[in-house]
Structure formats: structure tokens, C-alpha cells
Design an enzyme around this catalytic site. Structure first.
Site, short mmCIF file in Angstrom:
data_model
loop_
_atom_site.label_atom_id
_atom_site.label_comp_id
_atom_site.label_asym_id
_atom_site.label_seq_id
_atom_site.Cartn_x
_atom_site.Cartn_y
_atom_site.Cartn_z
CB SER A 16 -31.02 48.24 29.67
OG SER A 16 -30.64 49.60 29.63
CB ALA A 50 -32.93 46.21 42.65
CE1 TYR A 92 -25.25 57.00 28.15
CE2 TYR A 92 -23.33 55.68 28.66
CZ TYR A 92 -24.54 55.84 28.01
OH TYR A 92 -25.03 54.81 27.25
CG LEU A 108 -28.89 43.10 35.02
CD1 LEU A 108 -27.90 43.68 36.03
CD2 LEU A 108 -29.35 41.71 35.48
N GLY A 109 -32.72 44.99 32.53
CA GLY A 109 -33.94 45.82 32.51
C GLY A 109 -33.79 47.01 33.44
N1 NAP Z 1 -26.91 52.61 23.72
C1 NAP Z 1 -27.82 53.10 24.51
O1 NAP Z 1 -28.71 53.82 24.08
C2 NAP Z 1 -27.80 52.75 25.97
C3 NAP Z 1 -28.94 52.98 26.77
C4 NAP Z 1 -28.87 52.64 28.12
C5 NAP Z 1 -27.71 52.10 28.65
N2 NAP Z 1 -26.63 51.89 27.85
C6 NAP Z 1 -25.37 51.30 28.37
O2 NAP Z 1 -25.69 50.02 28.89
C7 NAP Z 1 -25.23 49.90 30.24
C8 NAP Z 1 -26.13 48.98 31.02
O3 NAP Z 1 -27.47 49.40 30.98
P1 NAP Z 1 -28.22 50.03 32.25
O4 NAP Z 1 -27.23 50.46 33.27
O5 NAP Z 1 -29.16 51.02 31.71
O6 NAP Z 1 -29.12 48.85 32.78
P2 NAP Z 1 -28.87 47.41 33.42
O7 NAP Z 1 -27.48 47.01 33.22
O8 NAP Z 1 -29.95 46.57 32.91
O9 NAP Z 1 -29.17 47.69 34.96
C9 NAP Z 1 -28.44 48.58 35.72
C10 NAP Z 1 -29.14 48.71 37.07
O10 NAP Z 1 -29.15 47.45 37.73
C11 NAP Z 1 -28.51 47.53 39.00
N3 NAP Z 1 -27.76 46.28 39.16
C12 NAP Z 1 -26.69 45.86 38.45
N4 NAP Z 1 -26.28 44.64 38.84
C13 NAP Z 1 -27.14 44.28 39.83
C14 NAP Z 1 -27.25 43.11 40.63
N5 NAP Z 1 -26.42 42.08 40.50
N6 NAP Z 1 -28.25 43.07 41.56
C15 NAP Z 1 -29.12 44.10 41.71
N7 NAP Z 1 -29.06 45.22 40.95
C16 NAP Z 1 -28.08 45.30 40.04
C17 NAP Z 1 -27.64 48.77 38.94
O11 NAP Z 1 -27.52 49.37 40.19
P3 NAP Z 1 -26.08 49.68 40.88
O12 NAP Z 1 -25.29 50.49 39.92
O13 NAP Z 1 -26.44 50.42 42.10
O14 NAP Z 1 -25.49 48.32 41.14
C18 NAP Z 1 -28.45 49.68 38.00
O15 NAP Z 1 -29.45 50.36 38.73
C19 NAP Z 1 -25.18 51.34 30.74
O16 NAP Z 1 -24.31 51.48 31.84
C20 NAP Z 1 -24.72 52.08 29.50
O17 NAP Z 1 -23.31 52.01 29.40
C21 NAP Z 1 -26.66 52.22 26.52
#
Ligand code: NAP
Length: 338
Positions: free
Chosen positions: A209, A219, A61, A211-212
Site C-alpha cells: 500500500s 483519486a 485475495y 500509495l495509501g
Molecule cells: N501484506 C499485506 O498484508 C498486504 C496488505 C495490503 C496489500 N498488500 C499487497 O500490496 C499491494 C499494493 O497495495 P494496495 O493495492 O493495497 O495499495 P496501493 O498500492 O497503495 O494503492 C492501490 C490503489 O491505488 C490506485 N492506483 C494505483 N496507481 C495509481 C495511480 N498512478 N494513480 C491513481 N491511482 C492509482 C489503484 O487503483 P487501480 O487498480 O484502479 O489503478 C488502487 O485503488 C496489493 O496489491 C497487495 O498485493 C499486502
């Protein structure tokens, strides 16, 4: 907003106890556009006040930047939190804008030293293989990960985006605390084989992910039009072009439930994934990513929301109707190999 702390749960057999929802830190340094770093720091602290104790990062990251960013927080709360990081996605020497997967022993040994140094800790609480390099036997990869445990560099092991067969082979070498894979209302491929294997082996699921990538909160609708040029979501087929509009329409039942419960769409999406724990009978610790205090409060509150059978039924058809894959190249995922 209730100030009570979220419930706790133990990751797979012998794994650490953590708040039932973790925090994804990736977006603080990488993939989703510019970050207000002061607000992101405050978000880490706020999450901990709410009982969120699992903090997820990776060396990939921002080429180590995310580990460096969370390091002061990790050190300040060393005994209160569980820090998870990952190895396996390397920069392609032939084209530094691209990534390659590496699981070979010398590479892993080099990665762990880098993560320990950037995080400023003596031991990583949970160390994941980020992606699977099919050219290296999984037994060899997990074998060296087990050596890192024996050497006191790592406490617990995890695997990301592995197939059920890979998980079984890994567990035969060393206990695996958690599998981290995408799991949400839009992404349910792991339910066919990986989740049943995790249940059988006593391994926890850490849905990433959930929250997709923000799409399930409403959003944004169309990544091409609404997100910055370097935003990773512009590379994901389901958020772009004609797929985006088709998929936005699928959120209607989520919206209906949210309105009826005076909740947000994101809270319904998180409650759904959290409830997989009861549906399948395994520990589930989603790691929604956010950089904002108000959102971490909203997300943590969703751990107390329990959807009814009728509500779950109305959400059931969504995943099967999603247009477009979760990545442009699915060979990087377990679904591409299962
Ligand atoms: N193992 C893997 O291959 C892999 C792949 C992807 C991700 N990950 C891990 O999983 C974590 C989570 O996944 P992700 O960040 O990809 O996706 P996510 O958690 O599904 O969504 C994150 C997105 O949603 C927004 N968000 C969060 N809470 C919200 C709310 N209450 N209302 C409106 N928008 C909201 C965030 O924006 P803001 O930040 O602006 O709030 C960000 O743009 C990552 O941080 C990472 O550590 C792992």
C-alpha cells in the site's frame, strides 16, 4: 514516456533479483471494487515490459481467485518473473464472512499445495507468512517454511507484518529474503524497530500500500461517499468520516512538489518510499497495486524520480498528523505487538 526498463535490486541476502518496483495484484480480484479483467491482464504484461518482475498475490485475495487470475501470466513468463504469494489468513469456520489467522503446520502444508495448484507452478518463488498467529511459536512456523524450501516447493521466504523480535527469531531459523509491511507517507510505524532490524539482518523491505491504497494519489477523499459498498477502504478509519477530510488536507505538500516537478501526487508518494532505501541503507521494493496500463507506466516512471533534501523535509511531518489508524483492528499488524 521513456521506454527504458526500471533498475534491478536483490532482495535480502541470497534473495532473488527483481525490478526495483513490483506490482501488487490484489485489487485485480479483491477489495477495491469491480475490475476490467482484460485491462488487468494487459497491465501485467505492460508491467513486465517496463522491467517490473515481482508480482504479489496471496491465497486470501478472493479465496484463491487472484492466484488463479494471474496464473496464465505467471506460466507464460515463468523464467522472467518472481511470483510471491502468502498463507496465514483463513476463513473463519464460525462465520465465513470473517478471517482468522492461522500459522500452524498442517494449515501451512495445506496452503502451499493450494497455492502451487492455483498458480500452476512447481515452486513458489517467494512465500510469505501473511499474518502472525501469536499462538504458534514463530520458530515452528518458519521451521515448516524452511522444510518447504528443502522440499523444492518454495524458493525464498518472506514475512508480512512481523515485529523486529519476530524477524530476528525467524532469521535464526532460515534466511528471510523480505519483510512485507505497510510503508508510505501515511504509514511509518515500521521505521521505529522493524526497519533497523531488517538493515541489521540484511533483509529487504517490500512496502505494501505505498500509495495509501490510492488515497495518496488524490483519486478519492472520502471512502464512505465515493467508494462502493463492498470496498475494503470503507472499513479503514483514516479514509472515512471526519478523518478523511483531515487527511486529504495533509496532501498539500505532496501536491506542491508534484506541481513543481510536473509529476503526479502518486509519483511523489512512490519516490518518497523508494528513497527510504538510501535513507536507511537497505533494498526497498514497493509493490503499488494497479489494474491499469497507464497507471503502471506512471508508477514505474516514479522509480527515476529523486526528491531533494528540501522536498523530503517538507514531507516529513505528514505521517505524524494522520487521523485514524490504518486498520480498524491493529492487533493484526506488527505495530499492535511491537
Ligand atoms: N501484506 C499485506 O498484508 C498486504 C496488505 C495490503 C496489500 N498488500 C499487497 O500490496 C499491494 C499494493 O497495495 P494496495 O493495492 O493495497 O495499495 P496501493 O498500492 O497503495 O494503492 C492501490 C490503489 O491505488 C490506485 N492506483 C494505483 N496507481 C495509481 C495511480 N498512478 N494513480 C491513481 N491511482 C492509482 C489503484 O487503483 P487501480 O487498480 O484502479 O489503478 C488502487 O485503488 C496489493 O496489491 C497487495 O498485493 C499486502
Amino acid at each position: 514516456m521513456s521506454e527504458s526498463r526500471i533498475e534491478k535490486v536483490r532482495l535480502g541476502t541470497g534473495g532473488p533479483e527483481v525490478g526495483v518496483q513490483g506490482l501488487g495484484c490484489m485489487g485485480m480480484s479483491f477489495a477495491y471494487g469491480p475490475t476490467d479483467l482484460d485491462e488487468a491482464r494487459a497491465t501485467l504484461e505492460r508491467a513486465l515490459e517496463l522491467g517490473v518482475t515481482l508480482y504479489d498475490t496471496a491465497d486470501a485475495y478472493g479465496a484463491g481467485e487472484n492466484e488463479r487470475f494471474i496464473a496464465p501470466f505467471v506460466r507464460a513468463h515463468r523464467d522472467e518473473i518472481v511470483v510471491a504469494t502468502k498463507f496465514g489468513l483463513a476463513i473463519d469456520p464460525a462465520d465465513r464472512t470473517k478471517r482468522i489467522i492461522r500459522n500452524d503446520v498442517p494449515y501451512i502444508r495445506q496452503c502451499v499445495e493450494g497455492s502451487l495448484e492455483r498458480l500452476g507452478v512447481d515452486e513458489i518463488d517467494l512465500y510469505y507468512m501473511h499474518r502472525r498467529d501469536v499462538n504458534v511459536p514463530i520458530e515452528e512456523t518458519v521451521g515448516v517454511m524452511a522444510e518447504l524450501v528443502a522440499e523444492g516447493k518454495v524458493k525464498h521466504l518472506g514475512l508480512s507484518e512481523v515485529t523486529s523480535g519476530e524477524l530476528r527469531a525467524a532469521q535464526a531459523v532460515h534466511p528471510i529474503a523480505a519483510v512485507q509491511s505497510e510503508w508510505s507517507l501515511f504509514s511509518r510505524d515500521i521505521e521505529a524497530k522493524v526497519v533497523p532490524a531488517a538493515v541489521e539482518l540484511g533483509v529487504a523491505l517490500v512496502p505494501y500500500s505505498p500509495l495509501g491504497r490510492g488515497f495518496l494519489t488524490g483519486a478519492f477523499v472520502n471512502a464512505d461517499r465515493e467508494l462502493g459498498d463492498d470496498d475494503f477502504r470503507r472499513q479503514q478509519p483514516r479514509f472515512t468520516g471526519e478523518n478523511a477530510a483531515v487527511n486529504a488536507a495533509l496532501l498539500e505538500p505532496v501536491r506542491e512538489i508534484a506541481e513543481g516537478r510536473n509529476a503526479s501526487l502518486g509519483q511523489i508518494a512512490l519516490a518518497w518510499v523508494q528513497q527510504r532505501a538510501a535513507v536507511y541503507g537497505l533494498p526497498v521494493v514497493p509493490i503499488p497495486g494497479t489494474r491499469k496500463r497507464s497507471r503502471v507506466e506512471e508508477n514505474a516512471a516514479a522509480t527515476r524520480l529523486v526528491l531533494s533534501e528540501d522536498e523530503l523535509r517538507s514531507l516529513e511531518p505528514i505521517a505524524g498528523q494522520v487521523a485514524g489508524g490504518r486498520y480498524a483492528d491493529m492487533t493484526f499488524t506488527s505495530a499492535g505487538r511491537e
